[in-house]
Design an enzyme around this catalytic site. Structure first.
Site, PDB file in Angstrom:
ATOM      1  CB  SER A 137       4.342 -13.102  -9.975  1.00 25.31           C
ATOM      2  OG  SER A 137       5.186 -14.012  -9.711  1.00 25.31           O
ATOM      3  CB  SER A 174       7.494 -16.812  -8.914  1.00 26.00           C
ATOM      4  OG  SER A 174       7.713 -16.022  -7.953  1.00 26.00           O
ATOM      5  CB  THR A 197       2.906 -13.519  -3.778  1.00 19.78           C
ATOM      6  OG1 THR A 197       3.674 -12.104  -3.456  1.00 19.78           O
ATOM      7  CG2 THR A 197       1.968 -13.376  -5.007  1.00 19.78           C
ATOM      8  CE  LYS A 217       5.073 -13.337   1.414  1.00 22.35           C
ATOM      9  NZ  LYS A 217       6.423 -12.447   0.931  1.00 22.35           N
ATOM     10  CG  ASP A 276      10.398 -23.379  14.891  1.00 21.62           C
ATOM     11  OD1 ASP A 276       9.155 -23.995  15.082  1.00 21.62           O
ATOM     12  OD2 ASP A 276      11.409 -24.163  15.346  1.00 21.62           O
ATOM     13  CG  ASP A 328      10.065 -13.812   1.786  1.00 20.18           C
ATOM     14  OD1 ASP A 328       9.847 -14.272   0.563  1.00 20.18           O
ATOM     15  OD2 ASP A 328       8.682 -13.561   2.062  1.00 20.18           O
ATOM     16  CB  ILE A 388       3.077   3.050  16.206  1.00 20.59           C
ATOM     17  CG1 ILE A 388       2.368   2.086  17.388  1.00 20.59           C
ATOM     18  CG2 ILE A 388       2.333   2.706  15.150  1.00 20.59           C
ATOM     19  CD1 ILE A 388       1.014   2.367  17.824  1.00 20.59           C
ATOM     20  NE  ARG A 389       3.140  -1.329   9.384  1.00 17.66           N
ATOM     21  CZ  ARG A 389       3.176  -1.680   8.104  1.00 17.66           C
ATOM     22  NH1 ARG A 389       3.538  -0.755   7.318  1.00 17.66           N
ATOM     23  NH2 ARG A 389       2.924  -2.809   7.926  1.00 17.66           N
ATOM     24  CG  LEU A 434      14.169  -6.420   0.657  1.00 16.28           C
ATOM     25  CD1 LEU A 434      15.502  -6.460   1.016  1.00 16.28           C
ATOM     26  CD2 LEU A 434      13.148  -6.449   1.710  1.00 16.28           C
ATOM     27  N   GLY A 473      18.053  -6.219  -5.172  1.00 14.06           N
ATOM     28  CA  GLY A 473      17.082  -6.833  -4.631  1.00 14.06           C
ATOM     29  C   GLY A 473      16.440  -8.240  -5.356  1.00 14.06           C
TER      30      GLY A 473
HETATM   31  P1  ATR Z   1       5.539  -4.885   2.883  1.00 12.48           P
HETATM   32  O1  ATR Z   1       4.897  -6.104   3.280  1.00 12.48           O
HETATM   33  O2  ATR Z   1       6.048  -5.184   1.339  1.00 12.48           O
HETATM   34  O3  ATR Z   1       7.007  -4.575   3.775  1.00 12.48           O
HETATM   35  P2  ATR Z   1       4.002  -2.739   3.811  1.00 12.48           P
HETATM   36  O4  ATR Z   1       3.647  -3.707   5.027  1.00 12.48           O
HETATM   37  O5  ATR Z   1       2.942  -1.994   3.132  1.00 12.48           O
HETATM   38  O6  ATR Z   1       4.542  -3.779   2.511  1.00 12.48           O
HETATM   39  O7  ATR Z   1       5.163  -1.990   4.259  1.00 12.48           O
HETATM   40  C1  ATR Z   1       5.881  -0.917   3.523  1.00 12.48           C
HETATM   41  C2  ATR Z   1       6.927  -0.206   4.030  1.00 12.48           C
HETATM   42  O8  ATR Z   1       7.299   0.957   3.073  1.00 12.48           O
HETATM   43  C3  ATR Z   1       6.506   0.223   5.427  1.00 12.48           C
HETATM   44  O9  ATR Z   1       7.686   0.603   5.995  1.00 12.48           O
HETATM   45  C4  ATR Z   1       6.132   1.840   4.908  1.00 12.48           C
HETATM   46  O10 ATR Z   1       6.069   2.918   6.043  1.00 12.48           O
HETATM   47  P3  ATR Z   1       4.714   3.005   6.855  1.00 12.48           P
HETATM   48  O11 ATR Z   1       4.604   1.928   7.994  1.00 12.48           O
HETATM   49  O12 ATR Z   1       4.878   4.294   7.424  1.00 12.48           O
HETATM   50  O13 ATR Z   1       3.616   3.110   5.945  1.00 12.48           O
HETATM   51  C5  ATR Z   1       6.961   2.252   3.796  1.00 12.48           C
HETATM   52  N1  ATR Z   1       6.553   3.226   2.912  1.00 12.48           N
HETATM   53  C6  ATR Z   1       5.561   3.137   1.933  1.00 12.48           C
HETATM   54  N2  ATR Z   1       5.326   4.424   1.537  1.00 12.48           N
HETATM   55  C7  ATR Z   1       6.302   5.177   2.326  1.00 12.48           C
HETATM   56  C8  ATR Z   1       6.497   6.811   1.968  1.00 12.48           C
HETATM   57  N3  ATR Z   1       5.905   7.420   1.251  1.00 12.48           N
HETATM   58  N4  ATR Z   1       7.343   7.306   2.942  1.00 12.48           N
HETATM   59  C9  ATR Z   1       8.029   6.475   3.864  1.00 12.48           C
HETATM   60  N5  ATR Z   1       7.755   5.364   4.172  1.00 12.48           N
HETATM   61  C10 ATR Z   1       6.962   4.544   3.234  1.00 12.48           C
END
Ligand code: ATR
Length: 277
Positions: free
Chosen positions: A19, A21, A66, A70, A82, A107, A161-162, A222, A245
């Site tokens: 960290s 911070s 962190t 979180k 909010d 953030d 999907i995310r 970032l 970032g």
């Molecule tokens: P944070 O909270 O820091 O955003 P996270 O929730 O683990 O961490 O998200 C990491 C991001 O990096 C996600 O968008 C992830 O994509 P997935 O949702 O498909 O996992 C992306 N990411 C990490 N490694 C990746 C890779 N090798 N190729 C493409 N995207 C990746």
């Protein structure tokens, strides 16, 4: 004689050694002559609740939170802002004099302030934003971009999907783009943000085609280790305005420091240098 209480603050995570911070807050404490301490604490998820509820009694005025706490810390807080509710996570706790634990998320604030400082002519309302990634960091970025009036956000994530889930939560100003077509969404974007961990030391590079970037677009990553990622390097070559970032990390700390220690700190070259030490 009663001695004046020395305010304590810190950061809770696991692991915590990386960290930045502590260096930053200690720099500000020294700069403003405040007799306080900022302490990193490695706390496991099963001990989080006990540690957080004990700290106010030990003289702590608040803590940063962190990874990986979180989201979980929201269950411990008595009051939640909010913006923290919208993001679904908190990065700052304020231990109030009445005993209540107040959770906030700065953030998104840090993200926007970093762009405002690093790209003074940035006009988020001038066109769509493109966001790469759909993890926890993306939620804070999206909430703050909507808040400053971005007309549309194009979002792309390896796991679609995310991104769809974010679209459900944040509504019709978000449009999901397939990861294989992520490069196309850059063509219209006046703001481009990488929220994935790609490009970070130890992770693969972000391989999205970047030839569609618009000259003059404001591009930020970032990822801040390294400071200069492929995205920022290529964007600069293409005539974009790039913002690294590290500034987001610095700016997100400002409201917390002010609430805990009563001084609004400045994000300047000395603060950046302190965080990089
Ligand atoms: P944070 O909270 O820091 O955003 P996270 O929730 O683990 O961490 O998200 C990491 C991001 O990096 C996600 O968008 C992830 O994509 P997935 O949702 O498909 O996992 C992306 N990411 C990490 N490694 C990746 C890779 N090798 N190729 C493409 N995207 C990746």
């Amino acid at each position: 004689m009663t001695l004046p209480r020395i305010p304590l603050a810190g950061v809770i995570g696991s692991p915590i050694a990386h960290s930045k911070s502590p260096q930053l807050h200690r720099h500000w404490l020294k700069t403003y002559g405040i007799p306080g301490y900022y302490i990193p604490m490695d706390v496991s998820p099963e001990n989080l609740s006990e540690v957080v509820t004990t700290l106010p009694k030990a003289g702590f005025v608040g803590v940063n939170i962190t990874v990986p706490h979180k989201e979980k810390v929201m269950e411990i807080a008595d009051l939640i802002t909010d913006r923290a509710i919208l993001i679904g996570a908190a990065n700052t706790l304020i231990f109030r004099k009445d005993g209540k634990i107040h959770a906030d998320n700065t953030d998104g604030y840090g993200f926007v302030e970093n762009l405002r400082q690093g790209a003074p002519n940035w006009n988020p309302k001038a066109g769509p934003a493109a966001v790469l990634g759909a993890g926890g960091a993306a939620r804070a970025v999206i909430a703050s971009l909507l808040d400053v009036g971005v007309p549309e956000i194009l979002i792309s994530n390896r796991t679609r999907i995310r991104a769809d889930a974010l679209q459900q939560d944040f509504g019709k100003r978000l449009k999901v783009v397939d990861w294989v077509q992520a490069g196309n969404m850059l063509e219209e974007a006046v703001t481009v943000v990488n929220t994935t961990s790609l490009g970070m030391i130890g992770k693969p590079e972000l391989r999205v085609p970047l030839d569609g970037l618009r000259p003059g677009a404001v591009v930020t990553d970032l990822v801040y280790a390294p400071l200069q990622t492929r995205l920022l390097r290529v964007a600069e070559e293409m005539g974009c305005v790039t913002v690294d970032g590290l500034g987001m990390l610095l700016h997100q700390a400002v409201p917390a420091f002010e609430r805990w220690f009563g001084v609004r700190p400045t994000v300047d070259a000395a603060a950046r240098a302190a965080a990089l030490r």
